[in-house]
Design a protein around this motif. Structure first.
Motif, PDB file in Angstrom:
ATOM      1  N   ASP A  57       0.804  -1.222   0.000  1.00  0.00           N
ATOM      2  CA  ASP A  57       0.000   0.000   0.000  1.00  0.00           C
ATOM      3  C   ASP A  57       0.837   1.272   0.000  1.00  0.00           C
ATOM      4  OD1 ASP A  57      -2.408  -1.232  -0.177  1.00  0.00           O
ATOM      5  OD2 ASP A  57      -2.928  -1.093   1.947  1.00  0.00           O
ATOM      6  N   LYS A  58       2.101   1.160   0.318  1.00  0.00           N
ATOM      7  CA  LYS A  58       2.986   2.327   0.236  1.00  0.00           C
ATOM      8  C   LYS A  58       3.093   2.820  -1.201  1.00  0.00           C
ATOM      9  CE  LYS A  58       5.953   0.640   4.019  1.00  0.00           C
ATOM     10  NZ  LYS A  58       7.335   0.201   4.368  1.00  0.00           N
ATOM     11  N   ALA A  59       3.051   1.875  -2.142  1.00  0.00           N
ATOM     12  CA  ALA A  59       3.144   2.198  -3.570  1.00  0.00           C
ATOM     13  C   ALA A  59       2.271   1.188  -4.314  1.00  0.00           C
ATOM     14  CB  ALA A  59       4.592   2.122  -4.047  1.00  0.00           C
ATOM     15  N   PRO A  60       0.965   1.381  -4.290  1.00  0.00           N
ATOM     16  CA  PRO A  60       0.036   0.351  -4.784  1.00  0.00           C
ATOM     17  C   PRO A  60       0.137   0.035  -6.268  1.00  0.00           C
ATOM     18  CG  PRO A  60      -1.128   2.392  -4.251  1.00  0.00           C
ATOM     19  CD  PRO A  60       0.258   2.537  -3.725  1.00  0.00           C
ATOM     20  N   GLU A  61       0.767   0.886  -7.072  1.00  0.00           N
ATOM     21  CA  GLU A  61       0.859   0.622  -8.510  1.00  0.00           C
ATOM     22  C   GLU A  61       2.145  -0.114  -8.887  1.00  0.00           C
ATOM     23  OE1 GLU A  61       0.257   4.266 -10.614  1.00  0.00           O
ATOM     24  OE2 GLU A  61      -1.922   4.163 -10.370  1.00  0.00           O
ATOM     25  N   GLN A  62       2.912  -0.546  -7.919  1.00  0.00           N
ATOM     26  CA  GLN A  62       4.136  -1.286  -8.219  1.00  0.00           C
ATOM     27  C   GLN A  62       3.804  -2.583  -8.940  1.00  0.00           C
ATOM     28  OE1 GLN A  62       5.821  -3.482  -4.549  1.00  0.00           O
ATOM     29  NE2 GLN A  62       4.651  -1.772  -3.644  1.00  0.00           N
ATOM     30  N   VAL A  63       4.565  -2.889  -9.963  1.00  0.00           N
ATOM     31  CA  VAL A  63       4.347  -4.136 -10.709  1.00  0.00           C
ATOM     32  C   VAL A  63       5.526  -5.074 -10.570  1.00  0.00           C
ATOM     33  CG1 VAL A  63       2.868  -2.977 -12.394  1.00  0.00           C
ATOM     34  CG2 VAL A  63       5.319  -3.219 -12.875  1.00  0.00           C
ATOM     35  N   LEU A  64       6.569  -4.621  -9.897  1.00  0.00           N
ATOM     36  CA  LEU A  64       7.780  -5.428  -9.783  1.00  0.00           C
ATOM     37  C   LEU A  64       8.550  -5.038  -8.536  1.00  0.00           C
ATOM     38  CD1 LEU A  64      10.113  -6.597 -12.511  1.00  0.00           C
ATOM     39  CD2 LEU A  64      11.144  -5.119 -10.802  1.00  0.00           C
ATOM     40  N   ARG A  65       9.204  -6.033  -7.921  1.00  0.00           N
ATOM     41  CA  ARG A  65      10.093  -5.799  -6.788  1.00  0.00           C
ATOM     42  C   ARG A  65      11.414  -6.490  -7.098  1.00  0.00           C
ATOM     43  NH1 ARG A  65       7.428  -4.139  -2.190  1.00  0.00           N
ATOM     44  NH2 ARG A  65       9.030  -5.015  -0.840  1.00  0.00           N
ATOM     45  N   TYR A  66      12.517  -5.751  -6.980  1.00  0.00           N
ATOM     46  CA  TYR A  66      13.834  -6.276  -7.350  1.00  0.00           C
ATOM     47  C   TYR A  66      14.790  -6.179  -6.173  1.00  0.00           C
ATOM     48  CZ  TYR A  66      18.216  -6.964  -9.848  1.00  0.00           C
ATOM     49  OH  TYR A  66      19.431  -7.443 -10.262  1.00  0.00           O
ATOM     50  N   CYS A  67      15.493  -7.278  -5.913  1.00  0.00           N
ATOM     51  CA  CYS A  67      16.517  -7.287  -4.861  1.00  0.00           C
ATOM     52  C   CYS A  67      17.347  -8.545  -5.029  1.00  0.00           C
ATOM     53  CB  CYS A  67      15.878  -7.238  -3.479  1.00  0.00           C
ATOM     54  SG  CYS A  67      17.079  -7.177  -2.129  1.00  0.00           S
ATOM     55  N   ARG A  68      18.483  -8.459  -5.680  1.00  0.00           N
ATOM     56  CA  ARG A  68      19.304  -9.638  -5.967  1.00  0.00           C
ATOM     57  C   ARG A  68      20.322  -9.872  -4.861  1.00  0.00           C
ATOM     58  NH1 ARG A  68      24.001 -11.653  -8.507  1.00  0.00           N
ATOM     59  NH2 ARG A  68      23.546 -13.494  -9.771  1.00  0.00           N
ATOM     60  N   SER A  69      20.184 -11.003  -4.189  1.00  0.00           N
ATOM     61  CA  SER A  69      21.111 -11.363  -3.119  1.00  0.00           C
ATOM     62  C   SER A  69      20.862 -12.810  -2.724  1.00  0.00           C
ATOM     63  CB  SER A  69      20.920 -10.459  -1.899  1.00  0.00           C
ATOM     64  OG  SER A  69      21.602 -10.966  -0.780  1.00  0.00           O
ATOM     65  N   SER A  70      21.898 -13.459  -2.230  1.00  0.00           N
ATOM     66  CA  SER A  70      21.748 -14.845  -1.799  1.00  0.00           C
ATOM     67  C   SER A  70      20.831 -14.970  -0.592  1.00  0.00           C
ATOM     68  CB  SER A  70      23.124 -15.440  -1.462  1.00  0.00           C
ATOM     69  OG  SER A  70      23.734 -14.688  -0.422  1.00  0.00           O
ATOM     70  N   GLU A  71      20.642 -13.889   0.144  1.00  0.00           N
ATOM     71  CA  GLU A  71      19.798 -13.919   1.333  1.00  0.00           C
ATOM     72  C   GLU A  71      18.460 -13.231   1.121  1.00  0.00           C
ATOM     73  OE1 GLU A  71      20.614 -15.689   3.913  1.00  0.00           O
ATOM     74  OE2 GLU A  71      22.509 -16.207   2.946  1.00  0.00           O
ATOM     75  N   ALA A  72      18.208 -12.687  -0.063  1.00  0.00           N
ATOM     76  CA  ALA A  72      16.972 -11.952  -0.317  1.00  0.00           C
ATOM     77  C   ALA A  72      15.770 -12.885  -0.328  1.00  0.00           C
ATOM     78  CB  ALA A  72      17.070 -11.211  -1.644  1.00  0.00           C
ATOM     79  N   LYS A  73      14.624 -12.345   0.052  1.00  0.00           N
ATOM     80  CA  LYS A  73      13.373 -13.103   0.059  1.00  0.00           C
ATOM     81  C   LYS A  73      12.299 -12.296  -0.655  1.00  0.00           C
ATOM     82  CE  LYS A  73      14.258 -15.298   4.566  1.00  0.00           C
ATOM     83  NZ  LYS A  73      13.742 -15.440   5.947  1.00  0.00           N
TER      84      LYS A  73
END
Length: 418
Positions: free
Chosen positions: A320-336
């Protein structure tokens, strides 16, 4: 490791080919987002541990040349801008393994790795079958324990190139409409504009297709008449260029492709700042954060024992902070990833190792269900729908004999309880 550069129309584009320190800083690695699931009560402590995530949003292309491959664009819908324009995926890899029809382009992300020369240019391509029935069957395949030949309706490919390569200049593009690649790409399917057109119409000898299915569709929709005209033109022409134009985006005859967008990006943390500033200005008109937290705790108490609903509330509170987001990116071996529901998640042990090097895969990005809204998805029971599409890629981003390496994608669909 990489992050995305927020250039205006370039969207989620992070390449800067000079050695300026500021640009290198923009390309610095994005570390893990630590999103614990529904069963952790220490929500306040979790918020402190959450690391930066890049959010992707869609907008219409600003210029006719915004989507050209030599600009390394980030796209959703329409047709892909292949990084390696010659050695495209082929054979059964381009098909839905369930209905055996060519997959449709969903999105691509340009995500080079600054610490790896062979991945100076690096793009991820996501495709899926638009059939919801195939996606539901795909769900069944996901739960099979390491099947020898997984049957998938969603696929993701990784392509990477060194700075010096046969297709692009080693200098940064100007982004003024004058940029050109070093040479043409493979001719593409006239119908879908996506896959290599390695089959030629027997009549006009010029129109190309990726599959008999697309040839048949085009023939009945338009090409039956066009073919006669093209044959007449051929009789008076010495040659026909079947290559892809260097300064124009491939046009597809199909009208069923998803609407074309470019992706732009914003750090998720910026929305925390904006919300904080807005709260200060509108303080008399809004409830305090403490009141909101109290309300959330009350909701959580009501949903106690219902893992899906608790997970959904946490998901909505974050999105809800950014309701129009269509993608979330975070590349890391520990990312979820940010899971909408508790059921249907993939465990670490279920993520297969890289087929090429045998090394582990890590989370890189997820496509959000909001993308379907922009694609014009309907609410019909049989229409395509998902909770989230999560992509895991080779942690080492290894090289192999294949120009397009297939990575692992996990799709979560909504349960009946949410």
């Amino acid at each position: 490791m990489s992050s995305f550069n927020g250039d205006d129309f370039k969207g989620l584009r992070i390449t800067q080919l000079d050695d300026d320190d500021e640009d290198v800083k923009k390309e610095s690695p994005v570390e893990a987002i630590n999103l614990d699931e529904f069963d952790d009560d220490d929500d306040d402590e979790e918020e402190d541990e959450i690391e930066p995530v890049i959010l992707g949003f869609v907008e219409s292309p600003r210029f006719p040349w915004s989507n050209l491959r030599q600009l390394f664009p980030n796209l959703a819908g329409g047709v892909p801008a292949w990084l390696d324009p010659v050695n495209l995926p082929s054979g059964k890899s381009i098909l839905c393994d369930l209905c055996e029809e060519p997959l449709q382009f969903v999105l691509q992300l340009y995500a080079p790795l600054t610490d790896k020369e062979s991945a100076f240019h690096r793009t991820l391509f996501l495709f899926m079958c638009p059939s919801m029935s195939c996606l539901l069957r795909d769900q069944h395949e996901q739960w099979k324990r390491s099947p020898e030949k997984p049957m998938r309706s969603v696929k993701v490919f990784r392509c990477q190139l060194p700075r010096v390569n046969p297709f692009y200049s080693s200098e940064a593009p100007k982004h003024d409409g004058t940029d050109k690649p070093l040479g043409p790409g493979a001719p593409l399917c006239t119908w879908c504009g996506t896959w290599k057109g390695d089959k030629v119409c027997g009549g006009c000898k010029t129109t190309r297709y990726c599959s008999p299915k697309h040839q048949s569709l085009h023939w009945h929709r338009a090409h039956k008449i066009e073919c006669q005209k093209l044959r007449a033109v051929l009789e008076t022409s010495d040659s026909v260029d079947n290559g892809v134009s260097l300064t124009q985006v491939q046009k597809a005859a199909s009208k069923s492709l998803w609407k074309e967008f470019v992706l732009i990006n914003v750090d998720e943390s910026e929305y925390d700042t904006e919300m904080s500033e807005s709260d200060e200005v509108a303080q008399p008109m809004v409830v305090s954060k403490r009141e909101v937290d109290d309300q959330m705790k009350s909701v959580m108490k009501d949903f106690e024992g219902d893992a899906d609903k608790i997970s959904w509330v946490n998901f909505q509170q974050r999105v809800d902070k950014a309701p129009e987001q269509v993608l979330r990116y975070c590349r890391s071996s520990e990312a979820k990833p940010l899971w909408p529901i508790a059921s249907g998640r993939v465990s670490k042990s279920e993520i297969p190792n890289c087929k090429s090097c045998g090394g582990p895969r890590c989370f890189e990005f997820q496509a959000m269900p909001q993308l379907l809204f922009f694609f014009g998805g309907s609410n019909e029971r049989e229409s395509l729908d998902w909770a989230t599409i999560v992509v895991y890629t080779c942690e080492n981003s290894c090289e192999s004999s294949l120009c397009y390496n297939e990575e692992f994608v996990w799709v979560q669909v909504y349960s009946q309880t949410t």
